[in-house]
Design an enzyme around this catalytic site. Structure first.
Site, short mmCIF file in Angstrom:
data_model
loop_
_atom_site.label_atom_id
_atom_site.label_comp_id
_atom_site.label_asym_id
_atom_site.label_seq_id
_atom_site.Cartn_x
_atom_site.Cartn_y
_atom_site.Cartn_z
CG HIS A 75 31.60 43.89 43.56
ND1 HIS A 75 31.12 44.28 44.78
CD2 HIS A 75 32.95 43.88 43.68
CE1 HIS A 75 32.13 44.49 45.60
NE2 HIS A 75 33.25 44.27 44.96
CE LYS A 98 40.17 43.37 52.42
NZ LYS A 98 39.43 43.91 51.30
NE ARG A 118 37.61 49.82 42.90
CZ ARG A 118 37.50 49.29 44.10
NH1 ARG A 118 36.47 49.55 44.86
NH2 ARG A 118 38.44 48.50 44.56
CB SER A 150 32.47 46.62 49.77
OG SER A 150 32.20 45.86 48.63
P1 ADP Z 1 39.16 42.51 47.08
O1 ADP Z 1 39.15 42.66 48.58
O2 ADP Z 1 39.71 41.22 46.58
O3 ADP Z 1 39.70 43.69 46.33
P2 ADP Z 1 36.51 43.42 46.42
O4 ADP Z 1 35.24 42.75 46.80
O5 ADP Z 1 36.78 44.76 47.01
O6 ADP Z 1 37.62 42.37 46.73
O7 ADP Z 1 36.58 43.55 44.85
C1 ADP Z 1 36.48 42.43 44.00
C2 ADP Z 1 36.79 42.85 42.57
O8 ADP Z 1 35.81 43.78 42.11
C3 ADP Z 1 38.13 43.57 42.44
O9 ADP Z 1 38.70 43.21 41.20
C4 ADP Z 1 37.76 45.02 42.44
O10 ADP Z 1 38.71 45.80 41.75
C5 ADP Z 1 36.44 44.97 41.68
N1 ADP Z 1 35.60 46.10 41.98
C6 ADP Z 1 35.13 46.51 43.17
N2 ADP Z 1 34.37 47.62 43.05
C7 ADP Z 1 34.38 47.94 41.73
C8 ADP Z 1 33.81 48.99 40.94
N3 ADP Z 1 33.10 49.96 41.51
N4 ADP Z 1 34.03 48.99 39.62
C9 ADP Z 1 34.78 48.02 39.06
N5 ADP Z 1 35.34 47.01 39.74
C10 ADP Z 1 35.15 46.96 41.04
#
Ligand code: ADP
Length: 161
Positions: free
Chosen positions: A18, A42, A91, A129
């Site tokens: 992130h 969630k 990703r 996460s």
């Molecule tokens: P959501 O539940 O909305 O997907 P996340 O917190 O999982 O929220 O992710 C928020 C953003 O960060 C999303 O656009 C996700 O694709 C991106 N993201 C999460 N992990 C990574 C990573 N390892 N590399 C690049 N982008 C990421």
């Protein structure tokens, strides 16, 4: 004010994946709002307030990054802060379908707000996460994937210290 973008997500908790997207967005836009979704179905490990606090601390060195939580529609939040773009990370191919739906829906709601995707940094492509939480729960090593502060917070959540 200048050009404003929103990086939305659950951030439960924030990882280096992130943070990489936030840092890159902060170089392109004048202001980046990292927004923690409160209305997700969630149930999180961290409360939205705890997530916001962790993001604030780990993004302190970026002066143009603001952290907020929000209830309701992402597009409403974007309009409220005057954002012209939503920045998300990609990703793997598995992210694609959901992101496509999200973008199409947001475009229907407000076609003047563009969604921009950034490819993950190769070092972080396998970080999510949920995986971080799973590993942390069993005391696995997570120092390469989350900032020290987040590692500490995870250990406290799982009573590992
Ligand atoms: P959501 O539940 O909305 O997907 P996340 O917190 O999982 O929220 O992710 C928020 C953003 O960060 C999303 O656009 C996700 O694709 C991106 N993201 C999460 N992990 C990574 C990573 N390892 N590399 C690049 N982008 C990421």
């Amino acid at each position: 004010m200048g050009r404003i973008a929103v990086c939305p997500g659950s951030f439960d908790p924030i990882t280096y994946g992130h943070l990489d997207i936030i840092e890159r967005a902060s170089k392109i836009f004048d202001t980046v709002y990292v927004s923690v979704l409160k209305n997700s179905s969630k149930e999180g490990l961290f409360t939205p307030e705890e997530r916001v606090e962790l993001i604030r601390q780990v993004s302190e060195r970026y002066p143009n990054v603001e952290v907020r939580s929000f209830n309701g529609l992402l597009i409403d939040f974007c309009e409220e802060v005057g954002a012209e773009a939503i920045v998300r990370g990609l990703r793997a191919v598995s992210d694609f379908e959901y992101e496509m739906q999200l973008t199409s829906m947001n475009r229907k709601l407000n076609s003047s707000i563009e969604t921009i995707y950034m490819m993950t940094n190769n070092n972080y492509s396998f970080i999510s996460s949920s995986i971080v939480k799973e590993v942390a729960k069993y005391g696995g090593k997570i120092e390469d994937v989350v900032p020290p502060l987040v590692e500490e917070a995870l250990k406290r959540k799982f009573n590992l210290q």
